[in-house]
Design a protein around this motif. Structure first.
Motif: not given
Length: 794
Positions: A195-202, A149-162
């Motif tokens: 990155p999330a799974l592709s639609d077919s993988e999901y 549900t999150q889709g693609a990332f919008h940041q190059t470096v992921l935030p500190d929440s990870y």
């Protein structure tokens, strides 16, 4: 309905309806109880799993969920691991005061009920078997849906929440707790921080879970493999009268072999379709295997006669735990010649008392030393690999006892492994005790003092023995002391020369002499090689207490120093202490008193006629020349598909020293393409220089970044890449220039902006798949799935 609206609809259901307590789950889906989800391998669901689900798990999930200490102990490497589920307890715990009960897959429980009794929680539905329950009560489904549900990332470096730290607090929610978890960690889900799974993988995973997540039983062996298995099990198990001498000899030899190869992935003959592990069983060949599960391979089996059996390895082929080893007729002929080709008597079999069983020099005293040493030399790569590729995959303390890059050589077995060596080892058996004699609960300080005193006594006796043997047998300190891989017999064993590379909290060993001449080298003899195995492999218990783990690391200090001293004896007498002082700069007085004691300082000069004022470098050249016919050059970049111009460009990286190299992580994996097609894999290994390797917990103070270097290797020589890079062959000069000019973290970020494939990259899985496919094509038997737990977020 298209897949995206379906995902959002499911997410809405999860948010609005599935925020349920355990009682509400029971009301909706029934009580939770272990269920049988096993089907035959050739059934429809069995084929679906093997053809669709398992490959997808290996490409997207096993990169992080493969070791004992995978997040939440969730191993997705086999149907048995999926069925076992997850547990919040840490396997690798450097603060554990008492040893804990092991929880090893296949060994410490054998069905779903037993794993639930040990506290493992399901990741697939164990409530009422309906489509809705199979999804909502599946942790695996909830986790991949949250990420979807999150889709693609919008940041190059992921935030500190990870949190990508290996020692991060584990979050192991059950399906019933998942809504609370998702509200607290809205950015998480699986694949975590990728990155999330592709639609077919999901869809593939969702459909399988919705149908009940059925798992296939192991497929039966084909006739040829079954015949080979029976033959090898007959070889491994003593025949005849248990009171007869031939029976006892075979039983002792089989015990010796088992305690050394039990971690290996065994292939029978030329077949590569199925792997096996050698195990101890309560049942004889021909009967169903009843594995004897003990902490260590030499612990008391609890039966009068343990049988050695071959069990099919159900795991995905994971690089970090994979030690391939062929059992073929050539190997058996060699083993038979070593262990049965010469007369010796075994009048009684040793028991399994801890003080005896933990000391191989006592347990296997009756087997000639020469046979034992040649057995280990034959597969010295795997022997060293065993302590690097254990099943835990985590531990700076375990490997900060070694330098970043060093070469390994072995003492020539033709020199002094006859009766004199046997008599010497017999006189020293109690100086060669190992930490495992104290079980899995140790007191580090008192144990260290005791083992230190024993090691000093041993080295003193060894010094005297070497001096006597050299005089009596006219042995000289020259390159004839080095095993040449049995060139005179035509064997040309490439295990005669190895390169070890450390990557902070993990390491790699390969055949050949890779990279520039290293700062240090080891020369290993039989007692040292045997102790390394029984210290770090057979005798090490990852479930042991902090004292056991620390004493093991401290004892390895002794073994490293011994290997280094053996090598230094080949240098001119006046050079030895000078070189050792350089290797151990800035050490404490206590360490210096131990390192520079005169117990192993032979008053015998090297017989090598050195012609330069750099004898260590000259010695390296002499050894490279001596071993040239057996050196494995597969890992040299020159052996690959790169053009001459590209190779010259890349080679310049190994000439760099210090500067901005400290910005690079331990291991960078470079995918070189030609016209956008995968061409070659190159590993960039960062050698972090140290003033010394003698500090247990304060390693940072010993770092000397101005002396850092790079080693380049063809293929994936490390199992835990820290960053993935991609470059067109013609763009290599630009890549090399950026690395050479790098000084700051901003420079490193610019390098990643241009050539990096970050966690957040939309191309991440495409590049990951290309790397995996190329790795497997280039190294069909050696390759395995890489681990992504150490990928950086920079």
């Amino acid at each position: 309905m298209t897949i995206k609206p379906l995902i959002w609809l499911i997410a809405a259901m999860m948010t609005g309806c599935a925020a349920l307590a355990s009682q509400q789950f029971e009301d909706l889906f029934g009580e939770s109880s272990p269920k049988s989800r096993w089907v035959e391998a050739d059934s429809f669901e069995g084929r679906v799993f093997h053809q669709n689900v398992q490959p997808l798990l290996e490409q997207r999930c096993v990169h992080c969920h493969a070791c004992y200490d995978a997040p939440c102990q969730l191993k997705l490497t086999s149907p048995q691991g999926i069925d076992r589920g997850m547990h919040s307890e840490l396997v690798y715990d450097g603060t554990r005061l008492l040893a804990t009960a092991p929880k090893r897959l296949y060994l410490d429980a054998h069905n779903t009920e037993e794993w639930r009794a040990k506290g493992f929680q399901p990741v697939l539905n164990e409530r009422r078997n309906t489509s809705e329950a199979n999804l909502q009560a599946s942790l695996l489904f909830r986790a991949i849906t949250q990420r979807q549900t999150q889709g693609a990332f919008h940041q190059t470096v992921l935030p500190d929440s990870y949190d990508f730290g290996l020692s991060r607090d584990q979050q192991c929610p059950t399906a019933e707790q998942y809504d609370t978890f998702a509200s607290q960690y809205p950015d998480w889900g699986m694949p975590y921080g990728l990155p999330a799974l592709s639609d077919s993988e999901y869809t593939t995973l969702t459909d399988w879970i919705q149908r009940g997540g059925l798992l296939p039983r192991p497929a039966p062996l084909n006739g040829n493999l079954q015949d080979q298995l029976q033959q090898w099990e007959q070889r491994f198990n003593a025949q005849g009268d248990p009171e007869s001498e031939p029976y006892k000899r075979q039983a002792l030899v089989s015990r010796y072999i088992y305690e050394h190869i039990y971690l290996y992935s065994l292939y029978l003959g030329d077949d590569t379709s199925t792997r096996f592990h050698l195990v101890r069983s309560r049942t004889a060949p021909g009967e169903p295997i009843d594995i004897i599960a003990t902490r260590r391979p030499y612990d008391d089996p609890g039966v009068a006669i343990p049988y050695y059996r071959l069990v099919v390895d159900q795991e995905s082929r994971v690089a970090k735990t994979y030690i391939p080893f062929r059992l073929n007729e050539a190997r058996w002929d060699n083993w038979h010649s070593l262990f049965y080709g010469h007369p010796y008597a075994v009048t009684s079999l040793p028991g399994y008392d801890e003080e005896i069983a933990s000391n191989p020099f006592i347990t296997f005293h009756d087997i000639p030393v020469d046979a034992r040493y040649r057995f280990l030399l034959e597969h010295s790569l795997e022997t060293i690999m065993s302590f690097i590729k254990g099943p835990v995959c985590h531990g700076q303390v375990a490997v900060n006892v070694i330098n970043e890059q060093f070469w390994v050589f072995f003492v020539n077995p033709n020199l002094h492994y006859g009766s004199e060596a046997s008599d010497f080892l017999e006189s020293q058996v109690h100086h060669l005790d190992l930490p495992a004699k104290n079980s899995s609960n140790s007191l580090p300080i008192s144990s260290w003092i005791s083992f230190s005193d024993q090691q000093k006594e041993y080295l003193s006796a060894k010094s005297t023995f070497i001096r006597q043997e050299m005089k009596a047998n006219h042995i000289l300190l020259d390159t004839r002391l080095i095993w040449d891989g049995d060139q005179q017999t035509g064997s040309n064993n490439p295990n005669a020369a190895l390169t070890v590379m450390r990557h902070f909290d993990n390491a790699t060993v390969i055949q050949g002499l890779l990279g520039k001449p290293p700062k240090t080298a080891w020369l290993i003899d039989y007692p040292l090689l045997e102790r390394i195995h029984y210290l770090l492999v057979a005798g090490f218990d990852v479930y042991g207490n902090v004292g056991h783990q620390l004493v093991t690391r401290l004892y390895m200090d002794f073994l490293r120093m011994e290997g280094e001293v053996n090598f230094l004896l080949l240098l001119p007498k006046e050079e030895r202490e000078k070189v050792r002082r350089y290797w151990y700069r800035d050490t404490s007085t206590t360490i210096k008193d131990y390192i520079f004691s005169d117990l192993i300082s032979l008053d015998i000069n090297s017989a090598i006629p050195y012609r330069s004022n750099q004898p260590q470098m000259e010695l390296y050249r002499l050894l490279e020349h001596k071993l040239a016919p057996v050196l494995n050059r597969d890992y040299q970049p020159q052996s690959g598909a790169l053009s001459g111009t590209a190779l010259t460009t890349l080679d310049s990286l190994e000439d760099l020293r210090g500067s901005g190299l400290h910005q690079l992580p331990e291991l960078s994996l470079l995918l070189v393409t030609r016209q956008q097609q995968p061409l070659e894999l190159i590993s960039l290994v960062h050698n972090r220089a140290h003033a010394n390797i003698s500090s247990l917990l304060d390693e940072e103070d010993a770092l000397r970044p101005e002396e850092d270097t790079l080693t380049l290797a063809r293929g994936a020589v490390g199992d835990y890449p820290n960053v993935l890079l991609r470059v067109e062959e013609e763009q290599l000069p630009e890549l090399v220039k950026q690395i050479a000019n790098m000084q700051t973290s901003a420079d490193y970020s610019a390098l990643l902006d241009r050539f990096g494939v970050r966690r957040s990259s939309k191309d991440f899985w495409q590049v990951s798949d290309a790397i995996g496919q190329l790795y497997q094509q280039q190294w069909p038997l050696r390759s395995g799935i890489l681990d992504y737990n150490r990928l950086q977020n920079r």
